[in-house]
Motif scaffolding. Structure first.
Motif, PDB file in Angstrom:
ATOM      1  N   PRO A 165       0.813  -1.226   0.000  1.00  0.00           N
ATOM      2  CA  PRO A 165       0.000   0.000   0.000  1.00  0.00           C
ATOM      3  C   PRO A 165       0.842   1.269   0.000  1.00  0.00           C
ATOM      4  CG  PRO A 165      -0.114  -1.097   2.127  1.00  0.00           C
ATOM      5  CD  PRO A 165       0.571  -2.040   1.204  1.00  0.00           C
ATOM      6  N   TRP A 166       2.086   1.174   0.524  1.00  0.00           N
ATOM      7  CA  TRP A 166       2.913   2.379   0.564  1.00  0.00           C
ATOM      8  C   TRP A 166       3.242   2.880  -0.851  1.00  0.00           C
ATOM      9  CZ3 TRP A 166       7.604   2.077  -1.813  1.00  0.00           C
ATOM     10  CH2 TRP A 166       8.121   0.792  -2.074  1.00  0.00           C
ATOM     11  N   VAL A 167       3.309   1.969  -1.829  1.00  0.00           N
ATOM     12  CA  VAL A 167       3.534   2.400  -3.216  1.00  0.00           C
ATOM     13  C   VAL A 167       2.339   3.220  -3.707  1.00  0.00           C
ATOM     14  CG1 VAL A 167       3.873   1.618  -5.586  1.00  0.00           C
ATOM     15  CG2 VAL A 167       5.003   0.413  -3.694  1.00  0.00           C
ATOM     16  N   ALA A 168       1.146   2.722  -3.401  1.00  0.00           N
ATOM     17  CA  ALA A 168      -0.056   3.454  -3.814  1.00  0.00           C
ATOM     18  C   ALA A 168      -0.150   4.797  -3.114  1.00  0.00           C
ATOM     19  CB  ALA A 168      -1.297   2.611  -3.518  1.00  0.00           C
ATOM     20  N   VAL A 169       0.163   4.818  -1.803  1.00  0.00           N
ATOM     21  CA  VAL A 169       0.104   6.081  -1.055  1.00  0.00           C
ATOM     22  C   VAL A 169       1.089   7.082  -1.639  1.00  0.00           C
ATOM     23  CG1 VAL A 169       0.558   7.152   1.176  1.00  0.00           C
ATOM     24  CG2 VAL A 169      -0.723   5.005   1.063  1.00  0.00           C
ATOM     25  N   THR A 210       0.892   0.126 -10.914  1.00  0.00           N
ATOM     26  CA  THR A 210      -0.234  -0.588 -10.314  1.00  0.00           C
ATOM     27  C   THR A 210       0.111  -2.038  -9.938  1.00  0.00           C
ATOM     28  OG1 THR A 210      -1.809   0.819 -11.503  1.00  0.00           O
ATOM     29  CG2 THR A 210      -2.637  -1.253 -10.637  1.00  0.00           C
ATOM     30  N   PRO A 211       0.771  -2.849 -10.813  1.00  0.00           N
ATOM     31  CA  PRO A 211       1.100  -4.229 -10.405  1.00  0.00           C
ATOM     32  C   PRO A 211       2.077  -4.296  -9.230  1.00  0.00           C
ATOM     33  CG  PRO A 211       1.245  -3.970 -12.784  1.00  0.00           C
ATOM     34  CD  PRO A 211       1.123  -2.597 -12.205  1.00  0.00           C
ATOM     35  N   LEU A 212       2.911  -3.244  -9.098  1.00  0.00           N
ATOM     36  CA  LEU A 212       3.849  -3.236  -7.970  1.00  0.00           C
ATOM     37  C   LEU A 212       3.112  -3.029  -6.654  1.00  0.00           C
ATOM     38  CD1 LEU A 212       6.822  -3.307  -7.078  1.00  0.00           C
ATOM     39  CD2 LEU A 212       6.896  -0.822  -7.405  1.00  0.00           C
ATOM     40  N   ALA A 213       2.080  -2.209  -6.643  1.00  0.00           N
ATOM     41  CA  ALA A 213       1.309  -1.972  -5.426  1.00  0.00           C
ATOM     42  C   ALA A 213       0.298  -3.079  -5.178  1.00  0.00           C
ATOM     43  CB  ALA A 213       0.593  -0.625  -5.510  1.00  0.00           C
ATOM     44  N   ASP A 214      -0.261  -3.638  -6.246  1.00  0.00           N
ATOM     45  CA  ASP A 214      -1.280  -4.682  -6.120  1.00  0.00           C
ATOM     46  C   ASP A 214      -0.918  -5.822  -7.075  1.00  0.00           C
ATOM     47  OD1 ASP A 214      -3.507  -6.230  -5.741  1.00  0.00           O
ATOM     48  OD2 ASP A 214      -4.915  -4.825  -6.673  1.00  0.00           O
ATOM     49  N   VAL A 215      -0.368  -6.866  -6.539  1.00  0.00           N
ATOM     50  CA  VAL A 215       0.100  -7.979  -7.362  1.00  0.00           C
ATOM     51  C   VAL A 215      -1.048  -8.632  -8.109  1.00  0.00           C
ATOM     52  CG1 VAL A 215       1.261 -10.214  -7.338  1.00  0.00           C
ATOM     53  CG2 VAL A 215       2.022  -8.388  -5.797  1.00  0.00           C
ATOM     54  N   HIS A 216      -2.223  -8.665  -7.505  1.00  0.00           N
ATOM     55  CA  HIS A 216      -3.373  -9.331  -8.109  1.00  0.00           C
ATOM     56  C   HIS A 216      -4.124  -8.447  -9.109  1.00  0.00           C
ATOM     57  CE1 HIS A 216      -2.856 -12.634  -5.303  1.00  0.00           C
ATOM     58  NE2 HIS A 216      -2.800 -11.759  -4.306  1.00  0.00           N
TER      59      HIS A 216
END
Length: 406
Positions: free
Chosen positions: A45-49, A91-97
């Motif tokens: 989540p820190w990547v998204a933040v 996006t794939p780095l923050a959320d693998v799925h």
């Protein structure tokens, strides 16, 4: 009377820039809220933040850039699109799925704002370039894109190109309209100048020619020179009415149209009776209502000048001994002034011939004035039975095409 010039800037794309500004702010908030409600699904989540924080600061800091075409430079567009593409690829780095479940990207629909900026700034070609890069980034981010992903990518691509094309068509229409308005404004100003010249300079030159010829000697030579200058000036005035003008453009502010605007009048309505009474004399009878006939100062002056031009025509063509009658009528929706004389009348076809010779007394000093006021001037003449000129001015101000002013 002193006149001032006002510059009117027209831009059909300026509302689009305002809409884009609002769209960027709203979609920024949407992307942040989307993360807040789905943050448990993110492995990092820190990547998204971090990205959403950068995107939010960038969006708010660059609001002046998307407020108009001047601030939205190509360098800004490139940087803005880079932020959008970076968010898609992160996006794939923050959320693998994200690749598996076909979920939204980090910037979500905020990305469309970058593409729309390209469309508004450069038209459909720029829009096609930006949307193609976004499409490639989405396909790379998905790895194995689903049908929905391809559908969304194609939708953004087609919509952005359509918007860019519409913007180009609107700009072309704006330039055409601006040029038409400029030509109309320039023509009306030339007609006004022609009326002023006819009412003053040309009449003085004609008088000098007549008096000089009558006196003879050196005065006759002066009269001949005045007659030559009168013919030259009439030719110049008549020729100037057929010329067109140039309209300037400013890509950031739209097409520019210059208007000549009368200064504000604070004296209130003018009594038309007082303006017309000065024409009364031993051979001019003036009939008026018992109550004041009030009009705005500018229309009242123009109507009185048209009456003066009609009386000048009576003196010039009907002779010094001709009699004239002025009738002023005050109706609820319009004011009517009728000027009638007992002269020999106007031969058929004489008005068209006079206008072709540059004699614009009826065409400009009378009909032109009334047309600018939104009124009408009707001339009825029977050879041997005199001439009657009926001038009508509406109470409600109207434009030259007869439409009520807003």
């Amino acid at each position: 009377m002193a006149r001032r010039e006002r510059v009117v800037r027209m831009s059909v794309e300026q509302p689009l820039w305002r809409a884009l500004t609002a769209y960027r702010v709203l979609t920024m908030g949407y992307a942040v809220l989307l993360f807040v409600f789905t943050r448990d699904q993110f492995e990092r989540p820190w990547v998204a933040v971090a990205f959403l924080a950068v995107m939010s600061v960038w969006t708010l800091a660059t609001l002046p850039k998307v407020a108009g075409a001047a601030g939205c430079t190509t360098r800004f567009l490139a940087a803005d699109l880079t932020v959008a593409l970076a968010g898609i690829l992160l996006t794939p780095l923050a959320d693998v799925h994200a690749q598996t479940f076909d979920g939204p990207t980090l910037p979500s629909i905020w990305t469309a704002g970058s593409v729309l900026a390209f469309a508004i700034k450069g038209g459909w070609r720029w829009a096609a370039f930006a949307s193609s890069l976004v499409a490639v980034a989405n396909i790379v981010e998905r790895g194995d894109p689903s049908r929905d992903t391809l559908h969304n990518v194609l939708l953004v691509w087609v919509a952005s190109i359509a918007i860019g094309y519409v913007v180009e068509v609107a700009r072309a229409s704006e330039r055409t309209l601006a040029r038409a308005l400029e030509i109309e404004a320039a023509t009306r100003e030339r007609e006004r100048l022609a009326r002023d010249i006819h009412d003053s300079v040309l009449q003085v030159l004609a008088m000098v020619q007549r008096r000089g010829t009558a006196l003879g000697g050196e005065a006759a030579e002066l009269g001949r020179m005045a007659g030559e200058q009168e013919v030259a000036l009439r030719t110049l005035v008549a020729g100037g009415l057929s010329r067109t003008s140039h309209v300037s453009e400013d890509e950031s502010l739209g097409a520019v149209v210059r208007e000549v605007e009368e200064p504000d009048e604070d004296d209130g309505p003018a009594d038309l009776r007082a303006l017309l009474a000065r024409h009364a004399g031993s051979r001019v009878t003036f009939s008026e209502p018992g109550a004041p006939v009030l009009l705005a100062p500018a229309p009242a002056r123009e109507l009185a000048a048209a009456v003066g031009a009609a009386l000048d025509n009576v003196r010039r063509h009907a002779g010094e001994t001709a009699r004239a009658w002025i009738l002023l009528e005050d109706w609820p929706d319009e004011v009517i002034v009728t000027v009638r004389d007992d002269g020999p009348g106007i031969p058929e076809g004489r008005l068209a011939q006079a206008e072709g010779e540059g004699r614009l007394g009826v065409a400009q000093s009378i009909r032109g004035r009334l047309r600018d006021l939104g009124g009408t001037a009707e001339l009825i003449s029977v050879p041997g039975q005199g001439t009657e000129v009926e001038l009508k001015v509406p109470r409600v101000p109207r434009g030259p095409r007869g439409k009520a002013a807003e």
